[in-house]
Design a protein around this motif. Structure first.
Motif, PDB file in Angstrom:
ATOM      1  N   UNK A 101     -28.568  10.440  50.767  1.00  0.00           N
ATOM      2  CA  UNK A 101     -27.739   9.239  50.897  1.00  0.00           C
ATOM      3  C   UNK A 101     -26.370   9.451  50.243  1.00  0.00           C
ATOM      4  N   UNK A 102     -26.322  10.299  49.201  1.00  0.00           N
ATOM      5  CA  UNK A 102     -25.068  10.519  48.497  1.00  0.00           C
ATOM      6  C   UNK A 102     -24.113  11.441  49.261  1.00  0.00           C
ATOM      7  N   UNK A 103     -24.592  12.087  50.280  1.00  0.00           N
ATOM      8  CA  UNK A 103     -23.749  12.970  51.083  1.00  0.00           C
ATOM      9  C   UNK A 103     -23.164  14.131  50.298  1.00  0.00           C
ATOM     10  N   UNK A 104     -23.879  14.623  49.325  1.00  0.00           N
ATOM     11  CA  UNK A 104     -23.420  15.786  48.564  1.00  0.00           C
ATOM     12  C   UNK A 104     -22.556  15.441  47.369  1.00  0.00           C
ATOM     13  N   UNK A 105     -22.185  14.176  47.207  1.00  0.00           N
ATOM     14  CA  UNK A 105     -21.343  13.778  46.076  1.00  0.00           C
ATOM     15  C   UNK A 105     -22.022  12.607  45.361  1.00  0.00           C
ATOM     16  N   UNK A 106     -22.885  12.911  44.423  1.00  0.00           N
ATOM     17  CA  UNK A 106     -23.657  11.880  43.727  1.00  0.00           C
ATOM     18  C   UNK A 106     -22.738  11.023  42.858  1.00  0.00           C
ATOM     19  N   UNK A 107     -22.947   9.702  42.893  1.00  0.00           N
ATOM     20  CA  UNK A 107     -22.135   8.818  42.045  1.00  0.00           C
ATOM     21  C   UNK A 107     -22.514   8.984  40.572  1.00  0.00           C
ATOM     22  N   UNK A 108     -21.606   8.597  39.693  1.00  0.00           N
ATOM     23  CA  UNK A 108     -21.824   8.728  38.253  1.00  0.00           C
ATOM     24  C   UNK A 108     -23.098   8.030  37.789  1.00  0.00           C
ATOM     25  N   UNK A 109     -23.374   6.830  38.346  1.00  0.00           N
ATOM     26  CA  UNK A 109     -24.554   6.092  37.896  1.00  0.00           C
ATOM     27  C   UNK A 109     -25.838   6.872  38.132  1.00  0.00           C
ATOM     28  N   UNK A 110     -25.866   7.705  39.189  1.00  0.00           N
ATOM     29  CA  UNK A 110     -27.073   8.464  39.526  1.00  0.00           C
ATOM     30  C   UNK A 110     -27.300   9.628  38.547  1.00  0.00           C
ATOM     31  N   UNK A 111     -26.227  10.114  37.976  1.00  0.00           N
ATOM     32  CA  UNK A 111     -26.331  11.276  37.089  1.00  0.00           C
ATOM     33  C   UNK A 111     -26.140  10.937  35.616  1.00  0.00           C
ATOM     34  N   UNK A 112     -25.860   9.670  35.316  1.00  0.00           N
ATOM     35  CA  UNK A 112     -25.573   9.257  33.957  1.00  0.00           C
ATOM     36  C   UNK A 112     -26.816   9.360  33.066  1.00  0.00           C
ATOM     37  N   UNK A 113     -26.652   9.978  31.913  1.00  0.00           N
ATOM     38  CA  UNK A 113     -27.731  10.079  30.934  1.00  0.00           C
ATOM     39  C   UNK A 113     -28.827  11.049  31.352  1.00  0.00           C
ATOM     40  N   UNK A 114     -29.872  11.051  30.571  1.00  0.00           N
ATOM     41  CA  UNK A 114     -31.013  11.918  30.855  1.00  0.00           C
ATOM     42  C   UNK A 114     -31.817  11.307  31.993  1.00  0.00           C
ATOM     43  N   UNK A 115     -32.169  12.129  32.940  1.00  0.00           N
ATOM     44  CA  UNK A 115     -33.013  11.708  34.056  1.00  0.00           C
ATOM     45  C   UNK A 115     -34.293  11.064  33.497  1.00  0.00           C
ATOM     46  N   UNK A 116     -34.722   9.963  34.087  1.00  0.00           N
ATOM     47  CA  UNK A 116     -35.913   9.250  33.605  1.00  0.00           C
ATOM     48  C   UNK A 116     -37.154  10.146  33.639  1.00  0.00           C
ATOM     49  N   UNK A 117     -37.254  10.990  34.640  1.00  0.00           N
ATOM     50  CA  UNK A 117     -38.393  11.904  34.736  1.00  0.00           C
ATOM     51  C   UNK A 117     -38.301  12.950  33.625  1.00  0.00           C
ATOM     52  N   UNK A 118     -37.106  13.490  33.423  1.00  0.00           N
ATOM     53  CA  UNK A 118     -36.908  14.480  32.377  1.00  0.00           C
ATOM     54  C   UNK A 118     -37.208  13.863  31.005  1.00  0.00           C
ATOM     55  N   UNK A 119     -36.836  12.599  30.807  1.00  0.00           N
ATOM     56  CA  UNK A 119     -37.108  11.915  29.538  1.00  0.00           C
ATOM     57  C   UNK A 119     -38.606  11.852  29.253  1.00  0.00           C
ATOM     58  N   UNK A 120     -39.394  11.558  30.278  1.00  0.00           N
ATOM     59  CA  UNK A 120     -40.857  11.526  30.108  1.00  0.00           C
ATOM     60  C   UNK A 120     -41.367  12.915  29.734  1.00  0.00           C
ATOM     61  N   UNK A 121     -40.846  13.932  30.405  1.00  0.00           N
ATOM     62  CA  UNK A 121     -41.279  15.308  30.121  1.00  0.00           C
ATOM     63  C   UNK A 121     -40.858  15.741  28.719  1.00  0.00           C
TER      64      UNK A 121
END
Length: 180
Positions: A101-121
């Motif tokens: 959906x991002x067409x190769x250019x992810x918005x800042x909100x999608x990449x902001x901070x630690x990924x929720x999945x990574x945080x669990x790991x």
């Protein structure tokens, strides 16, 4: 700390055999035979344990490995990190930024901070590392000691003594006079 391999399991079992044997070094070959594993397999593990300061080597016919510090100062985390290296449990690939959906250019909100999945790991890894750090070689040796019958320790001691005596007899001279 990716997958914990059998190297760690055999390493810990061998280290347990060194607990309480401060005056009787054991060769990696004897430890391998006692554990039913190839000597070349353990020969790859013990240099890592030595480099980490968990064991120390003594030379000579009656030489081998001894614990380098008290068993209550050696944690399972020390052993795992020595053998496996301090690798992360989870290798985040930042998949969240690859959404079509991002067409190769992810918005800042999608990449902001630690990924929720990574945080669990990260939380899971911290819990596992904390649990491993809380278990000492001494404590586990004590639990094993309460489970095994006294005759087992006698038989192991006799086996070790036989191996040490056999090495000295093969050399034809006292162990202290024979270089490694």
């Amino acid at each position: 700390m990716a997958h914990i391999t059998t190297s760690v399991e055999y390493g810990i079992h061998c280290l347990l055999l060194l607990v309480g044997n401060e005056d009787r070094p054991m060769s990696s070959r004897d430890l391998a035979e006692l554990q039913g594993v190839s000597a070349s397999f353990l020969a790859k593990i013990f240099p890592k344990l030595e480099k980490a300061g968990i064991v120390k080597a003594s030379e000579g016919v009656r030489g081998g490995y001894l614990l380098a510090r008290p068993a209550d100062a050696i944690t399972f985390l020390d052993i795992v990190d020595a053998i496996e290296g301090a690798k992360p449990l989870f290798d985040c690939q930042e998949v969240r930024g690859r959404c079509a959906v991002f067409g190769g250019d992810a918005p800042d909100w999608a990449l902001d901070g630690v990924c929720a999945i990574h945080a669990v790991m990260l939380q899971a890894e911290k819990a596992m590392r904390d649990a491993l750090a809380a278990q000492t070689l001494s404590a586990v040796a004590g639990r094993f000691g309460r489970k095994a019958p006294p005759a087992f320790f006698s038989e192991v001691s006799t086996w070790i003594d036989g191996r040490l005596t056999g090495r000295t007899a093969k050399s034809g001279r006292p162990a202290r006079d024979v270089p490694d």
